[in-house]
Write an enzyme that holds these catalytic residues in place. Structure first.
Site, PDB file in Angstrom:
ATOM      1  N   ASP A  78      48.872  37.249  40.543  1.00 12.19           N
ATOM      2  CA  ASP A  78      48.536  38.620  40.173  1.00 12.19           C
ATOM      3  C   ASP A  78      49.752  39.486  40.531  1.00 12.19           C
ATOM      4  O   ASP A  78      50.702  39.043  41.196  1.00 12.19           O
ATOM      5  CB  ASP A  78      47.253  39.084  40.887  1.00 12.19           C
ATOM      6  CG  ASP A  78      46.581  40.241  40.138  1.00 12.19           C
ATOM      7  OD1 ASP A  78      47.254  40.873  39.288  1.00 12.19           O
ATOM      8  OD2 ASP A  78      45.397  40.528  40.398  1.00 12.19           O
TER       9      ASP A  78
HETATM   10  C1  NOJ Z   1      46.396  43.530  38.577  1.00 12.30           C
HETATM   11  C2  NOJ Z   1      44.984  43.098  38.300  1.00 12.30           C
HETATM   12  O1  NOJ Z   1      44.358  42.683  39.492  1.00 12.30           O
HETATM   13  C3  NOJ Z   1      44.870  41.994  37.268  1.00 12.30           C
HETATM   14  O2  NOJ Z   1      43.511  41.845  36.935  1.00 12.30           O
HETATM   15  C4  NOJ Z   1      45.697  42.277  36.070  1.00 12.30           C
HETATM   16  O3  NOJ Z   1      45.561  41.235  35.129  1.00 12.30           O
HETATM   17  C5  NOJ Z   1      47.147  42.470  36.474  1.00 12.30           C
HETATM   18  N1  NOJ Z   1      47.250  43.568  37.433  1.00 12.30           N
HETATM   19  C6  NOJ Z   1      48.052  42.742  35.288  1.00 12.30           C
HETATM   20  O4  NOJ Z   1      47.814  43.982  34.744  1.00 12.30           O
END
Ligand code: NOJ
Length: 724
Positions: free
Chosen positions: A266
């Site tokens: 993430d």
């Molecule tokens: C953070 C989020 O937790 C995740 O769900 C997301 O896919 C990513 N950022 C990318 O935007």
């Protein structure tokens, strides 16, 4: 598109170490193709050497198809091996045509509808240049304070598993090289929704047994459905952040479940290993994540700056690096990127495909099917021949109802409640009065008088209340989940002025509605319904559509009940007396019952469904034999309607404490006025399994019950015995 014949192993053999590392780095478009001087904002903090930027293998959350084409063109002109960039995005509930939030889709209990919405999103997003989608999010949730409950399909592991798998299949299709299909990424592995106190990014401590029983099934269902990518979660899980958690990734995901697709961190999760205090060194963070099989580093300096050195120093083997790179190249190959790095996406195609009347119709259908009629004492549906309608509250006229994380959806394309009611009732006088704000800290009561006046003079009143759309979603946890601001006060004044009033809610999470429930004769939640929300709301309120959604996550009576969930284990001292009576020395609260206000599976209709019987074809079962359950339901009303037939199971005695009930099957059916139907389900031994103390997935001989109805209102309970 023709299947790619690209020989990715031969390609790998030609790649330099820098080029290989590049495939494992994901940076946003604020960085791609830029010189140091041009890199500004948060991207600057990464401190990446511009020389490395040209190798970057993928990007995320880019700004439209034009940017995608421009970046890909420049890249392809310069990349000596012709390896395209892969464009990834969060397409959570629609790309341009926005359908209801995932928690609302859960409430539809309609997998076919979810597949239809997902196909629509895939068609629009791929036309806009998105190739990989960071969806579905299937985190199991119990705590409505957590803002991200909006992104999953609710509190039931089985419902989440069904809906997760449906989305994976619908996004990916049978052939990833079809330009209307896209790769899916299941997230956030694991137990991100178990954040302590419902506060986003917070610590998660959960026993392995609980993980396996409640949290893992939906991720596993997505893996079994063939998901191409997995995103480990931000949180620490039992002491180790998921991105460096070898037990989670190696033992469970790879070895047990056989996942061999791409694992992506993430956003800056590798960098956050420093904040977690696992190490004080970014290079070590990169090594730990790589050791835990993270293939792509999203937005941290870890891989970009240090992976090459780690390989040169022998701390990471070249073979391991090659394995990760090959997985990324394979994904690009399967997507057909080597044949067409744009996958046919153009501004013209995007414009032709997005926000069409057909897509709006799907969004409206989804909004109608996922709205839940929480309460109705005969007020709804309103008569269509009303002369004057008053729409009162902060959601009466706003178009800001698409919900958080709506990708490229725009408020200006959304149908407000006011627009929807005017569309449906062109001859009625429809007035909209804001009354007050929905912000928690805006407490002005100046609009109350006008609101009460409008209510007094109307034949029907709709109180349009809720929480602003940015009160849910990532980073937006709430400690008080009542209606924010002075909305409850507004509601009591309006309801005193006119009893022919229904409350229409906009919410990204279950709210505490205890005070509203005491005074309002009807409550309909739209969740955040998306582009066609206002049209759907109008049709539901005035009876052109019949509500059929069911609560996908318990609405607590008080925030102090959180975490609250229907399928909880029993205690040694269960409450015996009526809900409202406090009972010392049993497990219950003073001044508040144990049950939620609206429990999982609850939802009313304008039809009247009568559950006449539940029959089993036998009362004994073995590991090999099955039981057929037949539930007879009658639509005892003059209106055609849809009902979700739910089947709950309880294992009465077992070596570990079992939930008092678990949903094991459901089916949404449509019944004509007066129609009776038998719905059958087949129960098999695997549905009776649970995790014993040593985490073996077993079933034990003994008595079980099956019931229909819904969580706090089980009907026609029958016993059967599993013989071993
Ligand atoms: C953070 C989020 O937790 C995740 O769900 C997301 O896919 C990513 N950022 C990318 O935007």
């Amino acid at each position: 598109m023709a299947k790619s014949t690209k020989d990715i192993k031969a390609l790998l053999a030609e790649m330099t170490l820098e080029e290989k590392v590049g495939q494992l780095v994901q940076l946003n478009t604020a960085l791609l193709g830029k010189s140091t001087a041009e890199i500004t904002g948060p991207a600057q903090k990464l401190g990446v050497d511009p020389a490395q930027l040209k190798y970057v293998g993928s990007t995320l959350n880019f700004h439209g198809v034009e940017e995608m084409i421009a970046l890909q063109e420049t890249h392809m002109a310069e990349d000596r091996l012709g390896i395209p960039i892969c464009f990834m995005m969060d397409v959570i509930h629609g790309y341009r045509t926005i359908y209801p939030l995932p928690i609302a889709l859960g409430a539809s209990f309609d997998p076919d509808l979810v597949a239809k919405c997902t196909r629509m999103a895939a068609k629009e997003a791929t036309a806009g240049g998105v190739q990989v989608n960071f969806t579905p999010m299937v985190d199991y949730v119990r705590d409505a304070r957590w803002g991200r409950v909006m992104e999953c399909c609710g509190e039931d592991p089985y419902l989440n598993s069904v809906m997760g798998a449906v989305q994976v299949k619908a996004f990916q299709g049978d052939d990833l090289s079809d330009p209307e299909n896209m790769a899916a990424c299941v997230k956030h592995f694991a137990a991100y929704g178990g954040a302590e106190a419902g506060r986003d990014y917070n610590t998660v401590e959960i026993s392995e047994r609980l993980l396996r029983e409640y949290y893992f099934p939906a991720y596993k269902a997505c893996v079994d459905a063939g998901v191409r990518m997995v995103m480990p979660s931000f949180n620490s899980l039992n002491g180790v952040p998921s991105i460096a958690n070898k037990w989670l990734i190696e033992d469970v995901l790879k070895k047990e479940w056989g996942f061999d697709g791409v694992i992506i961190s993430d956003y800056n999760a590798i960098g956050e290993l420093l904040k977690h205090g696992i190490t004080d060194d970014m290079k070590e963070a990169a090594r730990l994540a790589f050791e835990a099989y993270c293939d792509i580093d999203m937005m941290s300096p870890g891989y970009c700056k240090f992976l090459g050195d780690l390989v040169r120093e022998g701390k990471i083997s070249e073979e391991a690096l090659d394995r990760a790179v090959l997985k990324v190249l394979q994904l690009k190959k399967d997507l057909g990127l080597f044949e067409d790095p744009y996958r046919g996406a153009t501004p013209e195609k995007e414009a032709a495909v997005c926000l069409t009347p057909e897509h709006r119709a799907i969004a409206r259908e989804a909004a109608e099917s996922s709205a839940v009629l929480l309460k109705n004492e005969g007020v709804l549906p309103f008569k269509k021949d009303v002369k004057r309608v008053a729409l009162i509250g902060p959601f009466a006229a706003t178009q800001a109802i698409k919900g958080f994380w709506a990708c490229n959806g725009e408020d200006k394309d959304c149908i407000s409640v006011e627009m929807g009611v005017k569309n449906l009732l062109p001859d009625a006088e429809v007035i909209a009065v804001e009354g007050c704000s929905a912000e928690w800290n805006e407490l002005s009561r100046e609009g109350f008088a006008a609101a009460v006046e409008a209510a007094k003079n109307a034949d029907a009143v709709v109180l349009c209340l809720g929480e602003p759309q940015n009160y849910c979603g990532e980073g937006n946890s709430r400690a008080d989940i009542r209606l924010p601001g002075v909305q409850e006060e507004l509601a009591s004044l309006v309801l005193a002025a006119n009893k022919n009033t229904a409350v229409l809610l906009f919410n990204g999470r279950p709210l505490v509605l205890t005070e509203i429930d005491k005074i309002a004769p009807a409550i309909l939640t739209m969740w955040f319904p998306g582009t066609e929300g206002g049209n759907a709301a109008a049709r539901l309120l005035f009876g052109d559509a019949n509500p059929s959604g069911k609560v996908s996550m318990s609405f607590p009576k008080a925030v102090g009940q959180c975490p609250i969930y229907y399928n909880h284990p029993n205690t040694g001292r269960p409450k015996r007396k009526a809900e409202e009576i406090h009972e010392t020395y049993t497990s219950n609260y003073i001044g508040c019952g144990n049950l939620p206000l609206y429990s999982f599976g609850h939802g009313l209709s304008y039809s009247n469904f009568v559950y006449e019987s539940l029959e089993l074809d036998t009362d004994t079962m073995t590991d090999e034999s099955t039981i057929t359950v037949t539930i007879r339901v009658k639509n005892d009303s003059a209106r055609k309607g849809r009902e979700v037939i739910q089947l709950y199971m309880h294992d009465l005695y077992a070596s570990t404490v079992r939930p008092i009930q678990s949903l094991i099957a459901f089916e949404k059916i449509e019944l004509d006025a007066g129609e009776t139907r038998d719905v059958t389900f087949t129960v098999t031994e695997p549905q009776l399994r649970f995790y014993d103390f040593n985490c073996n997935h077993i079933s034990e001989a003994g008595e079980f019950t099956l019931s229909t109805g819904y969580a706090d209102h089980l009907l026609h309970t029958k016993s059967f015995w599993l013989k071993k």
